[in-house]
Design a protein around this motif. Structure first.
Motif, PDB file in Angstrom:
ATOM      1  N   THR A  86      54.803  36.971  41.803  1.00 37.90           N
ATOM      2  CA  THR A  86      54.110  35.786  41.288  1.00 37.90           C
ATOM      3  C   THR A  86      52.636  35.796  41.698  1.00 37.90           C
ATOM      4  OG1 THR A  86      56.158  34.490  41.368  1.00 37.90           O
ATOM      5  CG2 THR A  86      54.088  33.257  41.300  1.00 37.90           C
ATOM      6  N   ASN A  87      52.386  36.153  42.958  1.00 38.78           N
ATOM      7  CA  ASN A  87      50.991  36.242  43.429  1.00 38.78           C
ATOM      8  C   ASN A  87      50.217  37.300  42.658  1.00 38.78           C
ATOM      9  OD1 ASN A  87      51.492  34.279  45.337  1.00 38.78           O
ATOM     10  ND2 ASN A  87      51.868  35.728  47.001  1.00 38.78           N
ATOM     11  N   LEU A  88      50.874  38.430  42.387  1.00 40.67           N
ATOM     12  CA  LEU A  88      50.216  39.509  41.647  1.00 40.67           C
ATOM     13  C   LEU A  88      49.895  39.068  40.217  1.00 40.67           C
ATOM     14  CD1 LEU A  88      49.266  42.444  41.365  1.00 40.67           C
ATOM     15  CD2 LEU A  88      51.634  43.070  40.794  1.00 40.67           C
ATOM     16  N   ALA A  89      50.858  38.418  39.561  1.00 41.54           N
ATOM     17  CA  ALA A  89      50.649  37.965  38.189  1.00 41.54           C
ATOM     18  C   ALA A  89      49.490  36.978  38.101  1.00 41.54           C
ATOM     19  CB  ALA A  89      51.930  37.329  37.639  1.00 41.54           C
ATOM     20  N   GLU A  94      48.417  39.367  34.252  1.00 39.70           N
ATOM     21  CA  GLU A  94      49.238  40.195  33.373  1.00 39.70           C
ATOM     22  C   GLU A  94      50.696  39.998  33.763  1.00 39.70           C
ATOM     23  OE1 GLU A  94      47.885  41.566  30.904  1.00 39.70           O
ATOM     24  OE2 GLU A  94      45.778  41.772  31.489  1.00 39.70           O
ATOM     25  N   ALA A  95      51.606  40.363  32.861  1.00 35.73           N
ATOM     26  CA  ALA A  95      53.033  40.243  33.152  1.00 35.73           C
ATOM     27  C   ALA A  95      53.443  41.260  34.209  1.00 35.73           C
ATOM     28  CB  ALA A  95      53.847  40.457  31.879  1.00 35.73           C
ATOM     29  N   SER A 204      46.652  46.721  25.691  1.00 37.72           N
ATOM     30  CA  SER A 204      45.901  47.882  26.166  1.00 37.72           C
ATOM     31  C   SER A 204      44.424  47.571  26.369  1.00 37.72           C
ATOM     32  CB  SER A 204      46.058  49.042  25.175  1.00 37.72           C
ATOM     33  OG  SER A 204      47.399  49.492  25.154  1.00 37.72           O
ATOM     34  N   SER A 205      43.897  46.619  25.603  1.00 31.66           N
ATOM     35  CA  SER A 205      42.481  46.255  25.732  1.00 31.66           C
ATOM     36  C   SER A 205      42.166  45.646  27.095  1.00 31.66           C
ATOM     37  CB  SER A 205      42.079  45.274  24.634  1.00 31.66           C
ATOM     38  OG  SER A 205      42.890  44.103  24.669  1.00 31.66           O
ATOM     39  N   HIS A 206      43.198  45.162  27.819  1.00 38.70           N
ATOM     40  CA  HIS A 206      42.989  44.584  29.149  1.00 38.70           C
ATOM     41  C   HIS A 206      42.939  45.664  30.240  1.00 38.70           C
ATOM     42  CE1 HIS A 206      45.261  40.792  27.524  1.00 38.70           C
ATOM     43  NE2 HIS A 206      44.067  40.946  26.980  1.00 38.70           N
ATOM     44  N   PHE A 207      43.474  46.841  29.921  1.00 39.35           N
ATOM     45  CA  PHE A 207      43.603  47.899  30.924  1.00 39.35           C
ATOM     46  C   PHE A 207      42.475  48.912  30.766  1.00 39.35           C
ATOM     47  CE2 PHE A 207      47.553  45.798  31.001  1.00 39.35           C
ATOM     48  CZ  PHE A 207      48.228  46.133  32.174  1.00 39.35           C
ATOM     49  N   THR A 213      40.876  49.276  37.298  1.00 40.59           N
ATOM     50  CA  THR A 213      40.802  49.644  38.717  1.00 40.59           C
ATOM     51  C   THR A 213      41.345  48.522  39.592  1.00 40.59           C
ATOM     52  OG1 THR A 213      38.852  51.014  38.312  1.00 40.59           O
ATOM     53  CG2 THR A 213      39.256  50.350  40.584  1.00 40.59           C
ATOM     54  N   PHE A 214      40.972  47.290  39.263  1.00 39.70           N
ATOM     55  CA  PHE A 214      41.447  46.116  40.008  1.00 39.70           C
ATOM     56  C   PHE A 214      42.964  45.988  39.898  1.00 39.70           C
ATOM     57  CE2 PHE A 214      42.388  41.477  39.889  1.00 39.70           C
ATOM     58  CZ  PHE A 214      42.117  41.200  41.223  1.00 39.70           C
ATOM     59  N   ILE A 215      43.502  46.186  38.691  1.00 39.70           N
ATOM     60  CA  ILE A 215      44.949  46.094  38.480  1.00 39.70           C
ATOM     61  C   ILE A 215      45.676  47.139  39.321  1.00 39.70           C
ATOM     62  CG2 ILE A 215      46.802  46.485  36.792  1.00 39.70           C
ATOM     63  CD1 ILE A 215      45.008  45.217  34.680  1.00 39.70           C
ATOM     64  N   LYS A 216      45.155  48.362  39.324  1.00 38.54           N
ATOM     65  CA  LYS A 216      45.780  49.437  40.102  1.00 38.54           C
ATOM     66  C   LYS A 216      45.820  49.095  41.591  1.00 38.54           C
ATOM     67  CE  LYS A 216      44.945  53.580  37.300  1.00 38.54           C
ATOM     68  NZ  LYS A 216      44.256  54.890  37.227  1.00 38.54           N
ATOM     69  N   VAL A 217      44.685  48.653  42.111  1.00 47.72           N
ATOM     70  CA  VAL A 217      44.592  48.336  43.534  1.00 47.72           C
ATOM     71  C   VAL A 217      45.569  47.221  43.904  1.00 47.72           C
ATOM     72  CG1 VAL A 217      43.109  47.362  45.330  1.00 47.72           C
ATOM     73  CG2 VAL A 217      42.212  49.137  43.807  1.00 47.72           C
ATOM     74  N   GLU A 218      45.589  46.147  43.127  1.00 51.55           N
ATOM     75  CA  GLU A 218      46.434  44.990  43.440  1.00 51.55           C
ATOM     76  C   GLU A 218      47.919  45.303  43.277  1.00 51.55           C
ATOM     77  OE1 GLU A 218      45.355  41.944  44.698  1.00 51.55           O
ATOM     78  OE2 GLU A 218      43.583  43.219  44.963  1.00 51.55           O
ATOM     79  N   THR A 219      48.248  46.095  42.242  1.00 49.92           N
ATOM     80  CA  THR A 219      49.651  46.433  42.003  1.00 49.92           C
ATOM     81  C   THR A 219      50.188  47.328  43.110  1.00 49.92           C
ATOM     82  OG1 THR A 219      49.280  46.273  39.610  1.00 49.92           O
ATOM     83  CG2 THR A 219      51.291  47.361  40.327  1.00 49.92           C
ATOM     84  N   LYS A 220      49.410  48.330  43.490  1.00 46.59           N
ATOM     85  CA  LYS A 220      49.839  49.214  44.582  1.00 46.59           C
ATOM     86  C   LYS A 220      49.988  48.433  45.887  1.00 46.59           C
ATOM     87  CE  LYS A 220      48.927  53.533  46.993  1.00 46.59           C
ATOM     88  NZ  LYS A 220      49.352  52.958  48.279  1.00 46.59           N
ATOM     89  N   LYS A 221      49.049  47.542  46.142  1.00 43.66           N
ATOM     90  CA  LYS A 221      49.098  46.734  47.356  1.00 43.66           C
ATOM     91  C   LYS A 221      50.384  45.896  47.386  1.00 43.66           C
ATOM     92  CE  LYS A 221      45.292  44.547  48.245  1.00 43.66           C
ATOM     93  NZ  LYS A 221      44.265  43.466  48.169  1.00 43.66           N
ATOM     94  N   THR A 222      50.742  45.332  46.252  1.00 38.58           N
ATOM     95  CA  THR A 222      51.947  44.505  46.179  1.00 38.58           C
ATOM     96  C   THR A 222      53.203  45.348  46.333  1.00 38.58           C
ATOM     97  OG1 THR A 222      50.804  42.940  44.714  1.00 38.58           O
ATOM     98  CG2 THR A 222      53.209  42.830  44.774  1.00 38.58           C
ATOM     99  N   ALA A 223      53.243  46.515  45.673  1.00 40.39           N
ATOM    100  CA  ALA A 223      54.398  47.413  45.799  1.00 40.39           C
ATOM    101  C   ALA A 223      54.573  47.847  47.249  1.00 40.39           C
ATOM    102  CB  ALA A 223      54.224  48.629  44.895  1.00 40.39           C
ATOM    103  N   ASP A 224      53.468  48.147  47.915  1.00 38.72           N
ATOM    104  CA  ASP A 224      53.530  48.549  49.324  1.00 38.72           C
ATOM    105  C   ASP A 224      54.042  47.408  50.205  1.00 38.72           C
ATOM    106  OD1 ASP A 224      52.575  51.026  48.666  1.00 38.72           O
ATOM    107  OD2 ASP A 224      50.535  50.679  49.358  1.00 38.72           O
ATOM    108  N   GLU A 225      53.651  46.183  49.875  1.00 41.48           N
ATOM    109  CA  GLU A 225      54.083  45.029  50.664  1.00 41.48           C
ATOM    110  C   GLU A 225      55.582  44.774  50.476  1.00 41.48           C
ATOM    111  OE1 GLU A 225      53.977  41.701  53.193  1.00 41.48           O
ATOM    112  OE2 GLU A 225      52.729  43.477  52.969  1.00 41.48           O
TER     113      GLU A 225
END
Length: 239
Positions: A86-89, A94-95, A204-207, A213-225
């Protein structure tokens, strides 16, 4: 509806905390089945591990314990991951999905919507082949090579799957829905095994550019958490 399946499930439903063993006669009577039919169904259930027969009495088999453990694990994973998803979304708008391996397919077991007016249609419970989409491909990349070869329809995908494993994430464009992009990172359990994919998806226009880059960083951070919450201690060599 398949009547044989319904009858077999009816038999399983006869067992409870209070009724852990039953005879063939009791099963036939309580399920309103002829004895030969009840016996035939019990034999099939026993062969598959759902029932144990001993000295004329029947009880539930260990296969149900195995399935119950899988369900319990998925529920625990969902409950643990949902607040972080939820925090990531909210952060990337993005979904966000949680995807797990289910046989030869990937299953979406949790989803948090974006705040955008135009949303992707991905329902919880959706199943997808392991070679289609970033989440399924990420799970496929962490299977043994023999399993990969068994489910891949085209050997040309082997190189892509290996690249996903090496780079530590998967990205797909237009594979499940037209004009959409998916990005997935692995979630590890305490044993260091990949148990799920954390997947974000949107138009795709959002990525693109800095937002990607921001999406990648935040998603990886959340997966790691989420992995950390599952007891995973990062090991050298894991991205």
């Amino acid at each position: 509806m398949n009547q044989s399946v319904i009858k077999a499930l009816k038999i399983l439903n006869l067992f409870s905390e209070e009724t852990q063993e039953l005879t063939l006669k009791e099963i036939a009577t309580q399920s309103n089945l002829p004895k030969p039919t009840a016996y035939r169904l019990l034999q099939s259930l026993e062969e598959m591990g759902y029932i144990i027969g001993h000295d004329g009495r029947y009880s539930l088999g260990l296969k149900l314990l195995e399935l119950g453990h899988l369900v319990s694990h998925q529920l625990d994973l969902r409950q643990l991951a949902k607040p972080l998803m939820t925090n990531l979304a909210q952060s990337i708008n993005e979904a966000v999905h949680l995807v797990v391996l289910h046989g030869d397919h990937a299953t979406y077991i949790e989803k948090v919507e974006s705040r955008r007016a135009l949303r992707l249609y991905t329902k919880v419970g959706k199943s997808a082949p392991l070679y289609k989409g970033s989440g399924p491909k990420l799970l496929l990349a962490h299977l043994p090579q023999t399993e990969q070869m068994r489910v891949l329809p085209d050997e040309s995908l082997i190189e892509e799957v290996e690249q996903i494993r090496q780079q530590g994430y998967a990205m797909s464009v237009g594979e499940q829905d037209l004009d959409t992009t998916g990005l997935s990172y692995p979630i590890y359990n305490h044993s260091g095994n990949v148990v799920a994919a954390l997947t974000v998806s949107g138009l795709s226009s959002h990525f693109e550019g800095d937002h990607l880059t921001f999406i990648k960083v935040e998603t990886k951070k959340t997966a790691d958490e989420i992995s950390r919450c599952l007891g995973y201690a990062k090991k050298e060599g894991h991205s």
